[in-house]
Enzyme design. Structure first.
Site, short mmCIF file in Angstrom:
data_model
loop_
_atom_site.label_atom_id
_atom_site.label_comp_id
_atom_site.label_asym_id
_atom_site.label_seq_id
_atom_site.Cartn_x
_atom_site.Cartn_y
_atom_site.Cartn_z
N HIS A 73 -1.28 -0.55 -7.26
CA HIS A 73 -0.38 0.59 -7.05
C HIS A 73 0.20 1.02 -8.39
O HIS A 73 0.47 0.17 -9.23
CB HIS A 73 0.76 0.20 -6.09
CG HIS A 73 1.42 1.39 -5.48
ND1 HIS A 73 2.44 2.06 -6.09
CD2 HIS A 73 1.16 2.05 -4.32
CE1 HIS A 73 2.80 3.08 -5.33
NE2 HIS A 73 2.04 3.10 -4.25
N GLU A 93 -2.06 0.32 2.24
CA GLU A 93 -3.25 0.73 2.97
C GLU A 93 -4.03 -0.44 3.55
O GLU A 93 -4.77 -0.28 4.52
CB GLU A 93 -4.19 1.55 2.05
CG GLU A 93 -3.53 2.76 1.42
CD GLU A 93 -3.17 3.84 2.41
OE1 GLU A 93 -3.14 3.57 3.62
OE2 GLU A 93 -2.92 4.96 1.98
#
Ligand code: ACO
Length: 363
Positions: free
Chosen positions: A253, A308
């Site tokens: 991320h 996710e």
């Protein structure tokens, strides 16, 4: 002028909507921890919070329930349009086209909460209509007695979902409704900054979200797990990808350098729903092995599981097919896009960065 590739570290706005604390792994919506909201609140309540700055009281809860429910119905011309789109066109592109076609005089001017509800409330109906149309079946009649998320599952399945499935998907919706200045939200703010309308801002945001580095990741997680298929294939499969310097979907991320709090909350939900399932045991093993090997191949990069990864598990546990993973993300993130469009419009300055020319000059 120094160039910041990917605008990393560039602060583009002040916001009161949310705070993403990447070092401590915290996500705050208007002063509330997102994980706390996700335990009990509905998407409609969290949208109210993000758009108004406070949670609704009981009277306001009833009003927003009615407002969202009454905006669920698909106008006839949109049904014709969706039905005319060739079947090979992906759902994200169908949604983008349908939202664009919602545009009308009533969406002109600065973005409003009422406009935001009109777009957000109809998205599940667009998705369900398209799916039923492709399957040659009739979508069930819209109902006004179900929450937004329960109604989404109801439209897809044709029966009222269990409270456990609704809470699981509602947790996902709340946790992914908003996330600071991510690529799609930035796209929405750029469009709003030109004093364009909310529909255009949302269409741009959908275009940005569908990319595999952003909202396209959960379907990538599912494909990765399908390809791996069995425990003994995990390590060689991952090593091969990392040796080729490929990305593992559901990891890493830009902001979180510790565990993504949304991933932790969704893992908890997925464990509750799917702990005994062989596919879930495989997902857990793949995560363990991926984190170990990312540490080996990418030392010092602080790559963790992102939202996710377990979003894919929750989707699978509630029975959503892979092709609806990114569309479902659009249904939740629209709330954050609208919040940012409204905030941008309130104290607007045209977003117009610069570029350094490195091409040839005329002789
Ligand atoms: N798999 C393998 N390596 C990775 C991954 C990954 N998932 N993520 C980052 N890296 C590596 C990169 O290869 C790079 O290595 P290098 O320094 O040797 O070149 C290093 O870590 C830094 O990567 P960047 O791309 O510079 O980091 P960035 O902040 O741009 O990455 C991103 C963020 C795009 C999300 C990245 O982690 C990624 O591609 N992840 C996979 C896709 C994914 O899961 N996306 C969903 C994100 S969450 C969301 O949008 C809701």
């Amino acid at each position: 002028m120094s160039v910041k590739p990917g605008l990393e570290g560039v602060v583009a706005a002040e916001t009161k909507i949310s705070h993403v604390d990447g070092e401590r792994g915290r996500l705050i919506y208007r002063g509330h921890r997102a994980e706390d909201l996700a335990r009990t609140r509905s998407l409609e309540e969290v949208a109210f919070l993000l758009w108004n700055g406070v949670l609704p009281d009981s009277g306001e809860r009833e009003t927003i329930r009615r407002e969202w429910a009454s905006a669920r119905v698909l106008p006839g011309y949109l049904k014709d349009l969706i039905a005319a789109i060739p079947r090979e066109v992906e759902m994200t592109d169908v949604i983008r086209t349908a939202v664009s076609a919602l545009g009308s005089a009533s969406f002109e001017g600065p973005p409003t909460r009422e406009q935001a509800i009109r777009i957000a409330a109809v998205l599940p109906t667009i998705i369900a209509f398209r799916r039923h149309h492709l399957a040659g079946s009739e979508p069930p009649e819209a109902r006004s007695d179900l929450s937004h998320v329960a109604h989404y599952l109801y439209l897809l399945r044709g029966e009222v979902p269990s409270p456990a499935h609704v809470r699981a998907l509602e947790t996902y919706f709340v946790l992914t409704a908003e996330h600071g200045m991510n690529a799609s939200t930035f796209a929405a703010r750029v469009v709003t900054s030109t004093r364009s309308d909310l529909i255009s801002a949302i269409v741009a945001a959908i275009g940005a979200l569908k990319g595999p580095l952003h909202g396209g990741a959960p379907a990538g997680v599912e494909s990765m797990l399908d390809e791996i298929g069995a425990e003994e294939r995990i390590e060689p499969w991952i090593r091969k990808r990392l040796e080729r310097n490929e990305r593992l979907m559901g990891f890493g991320h830009r902001i979180y350098k510790t565990e993504d709090p949304r991933a932790a909350a969704l893992r908890e939900i997925a464990v509750r729903l799917a702990a005994g399932e062989p596919w879930f045991r495989l997902a857990v093993r793949v995560e363990e092995e991926a984190l170990r090997l990312l540490g080996e191949y990418k030392p010092g990069r602080r790559i963790h599981t992102n939202v996710e990864y377990y979003a894919a598990a929750v989707f699978r546990a509630v029975g959503l097919p892979k092709e609806l993973f990114t569309p479902t993300f659009i249904c939740s993130r629209i709330v954050g896009w609208a919040a940012h469009a409204m905030e941008q419009a309130e104290s607007n300055r045209l977003i117009r960065p610069d570029a350094v020319y490195i091409g040839p000059m005329p002789g």
